[in-house]
Write a protein that holds these residues in place. Structure first.
Motif, mmCIF file in Angstrom:
data_model
loop_
_atom_site.group_PDB
_atom_site.id
_atom_site.type_symbol
_atom_site.label_atom_id
_atom_site.label_comp_id
_atom_site.label_asym_id
_atom_site.label_seq_id
_atom_site.Cartn_x
_atom_site.Cartn_y
_atom_site.Cartn_z
ATOM 1 N N LEU A 4 -6.190 -4.092 8.317
ATOM 2 C CA LEU A 4 -5.358 -3.584 9.370
ATOM 3 C C LEU A 4 -5.372 -4.347 10.671
ATOM 4 O O LEU A 4 -6.430 -4.517 11.141
ATOM 5 N N GLY A 5 -4.287 -4.520 11.206
ATOM 6 C CA GLY A 5 -4.313 -5.095 12.636
ATOM 7 C C GLY A 5 -4.250 -3.772 13.627
ATOM 8 O O GLY A 5 -4.313 -2.668 13.279
ATOM 9 N N ARG A 6 -3.970 -4.177 14.703
ATOM 10 C CA ARG A 6 -3.876 -3.240 15.913
ATOM 11 C C ARG A 6 -3.118 -2.014 15.850
ATOM 12 O O ARG A 6 -3.337 -0.933 16.208
ATOM 13 N N HIS A 7 -1.726 -2.511 15.282
ATOM 14 C CA HIS A 7 -0.746 -1.366 15.132
ATOM 15 C C HIS A 7 -0.351 -1.308 13.794
ATOM 16 O O HIS A 7 0.591 -0.716 13.370
ATOM 17 N N SER A 8 -1.167 -1.445 12.879
ATOM 18 C CA SER A 8 -0.931 -1.392 11.256
ATOM 19 C C SER A 8 -1.207 0.138 11.140
ATOM 20 O O SER A 8 -1.904 0.967 11.813
ATOM 21 N N LEU A 25 1.578 -2.424 6.829
ATOM 22 C CA LEU A 25 1.342 -1.031 6.299
ATOM 23 C C LEU A 25 0.608 -1.340 4.872
ATOM 24 O O LEU A 25 1.043 -2.198 4.119
ATOM 25 N N ILE A 26 -0.299 -0.480 4.734
ATOM 26 C CA ILE A 26 -0.965 -0.175 3.438
ATOM 27 C C ILE A 26 -0.973 1.116 2.781
ATOM 28 O O ILE A 26 -1.239 1.930 3.599
ATOM 29 N N VAL A 27 -0.360 1.194 1.579
ATOM 30 C CA VAL A 27 -0.046 2.384 0.958
ATOM 31 C C VAL A 27 -1.182 2.599 0.018
ATOM 32 O O VAL A 27 -1.130 1.839 -0.985
ATOM 33 N N VAL A 59 8.356 -9.441 0.598
ATOM 34 C CA VAL A 59 7.809 -8.365 1.386
ATOM 35 C C VAL A 59 6.638 -7.508 0.935
ATOM 36 O O VAL A 59 6.298 -6.670 1.673
ATOM 37 N N CYS A 60 6.513 -7.621 -0.224
ATOM 38 C CA CYS A 60 5.355 -6.953 -0.799
ATOM 39 C C CYS A 60 4.370 -7.732 -1.875
ATOM 40 O O CYS A 60 4.873 -8.771 -2.449
ATOM 41 N N GLU A 61 2.979 -7.251 -1.702
ATOM 42 C CA GLU A 61 1.887 -8.249 -2.275
ATOM 43 C C GLU A 61 0.956 -7.259 -2.899
ATOM 44 O O GLU A 61 0.825 -6.077 -2.518
ATOM 45 N N ALA A 62 0.502 -7.467 -4.225
ATOM 46 C CA ALA A 62 -0.238 -6.973 -4.848
ATOM 47 C C ALA A 62 -1.560 -7.613 -5.013
ATOM 48 O O ALA A 62 -1.619 -8.871 -5.344
ATOM 49 N N LEU A 121 -2.480 6.991 2.851
ATOM 50 C CA LEU A 121 -3.150 7.471 1.833
ATOM 51 C C LEU A 121 -2.748 8.786 1.194
ATOM 52 O O LEU A 121 -2.903 9.911 2.215
ATOM 53 N N VAL A 122 -2.392 8.689 0.089
ATOM 54 C CA VAL A 122 -1.728 10.116 -0.446
ATOM 55 C C VAL A 122 -2.925 10.407 -1.581
ATOM 56 O O VAL A 122 -3.080 9.765 -2.413
ATOM 57 N N SER A 123 -3.044 11.639 -1.645
ATOM 58 C CA SER A 123 -4.007 12.375 -2.646
ATOM 59 C C SER A 123 -3.489 13.305 -3.300
ATOM 60 O O SER A 123 -2.966 14.277 -2.558
ATOM 61 N N SER A 124 -3.423 13.437 -4.315
ATOM 62 C CA SER A 124 -3.137 14.604 -5.197
ATOM 63 C C SER A 124 -4.038 15.921 -5.563
ATOM 64 O O SER A 124 -3.705 16.807 -6.204
#
Length: 80
Positions: free
Chosen positions: A60-64, A36-38, A16-19, A68-71
């Motif tokens: 991203l697809g239509r419902h993706s 989902l892209i994180v 379920v995860c890819e890098a 984005l998290v930034s510190s």
């Protein structure tokens, strides 16, 4: 990338995860659409915002969703 791939393996989430290594701003040839892209701490300069979103928008697809998290703050552009 090596540490990220090792974490995927250790957590047993390969199904379920890819890098992937991506150069931001390039047109991608073999597109995979993700649900989902994180991303975390990706924005360190205003110059990188447009290339980052150029690349992410291709994945991203239509419902993706793109989380984005930034510190840290790089100015007005980081509020987008």
């Amino acid at each position: 990338m090596k540490v990220l791939e090792e974490n995927i393996e250790k957590n047993n989430v390969k199904c379920v995860c890819e890098a992937k290594y991506l150069k931001w701003g390039e047109i991608l040839k073999d597109l995979t659409i993700f649900d989902l892209i994180v991303g975390s701490d990706l924005l360190y300069s205003e110059d990188i915002v447009v290339p980052l979103f150029t690349t992410v928008s291709q994945l991203l697809g239509r419902h993706s969703k793109f989380l984005l998290v930034s510190s840290f703050d790089i100015g007005q552009v980081s509020a987008i």
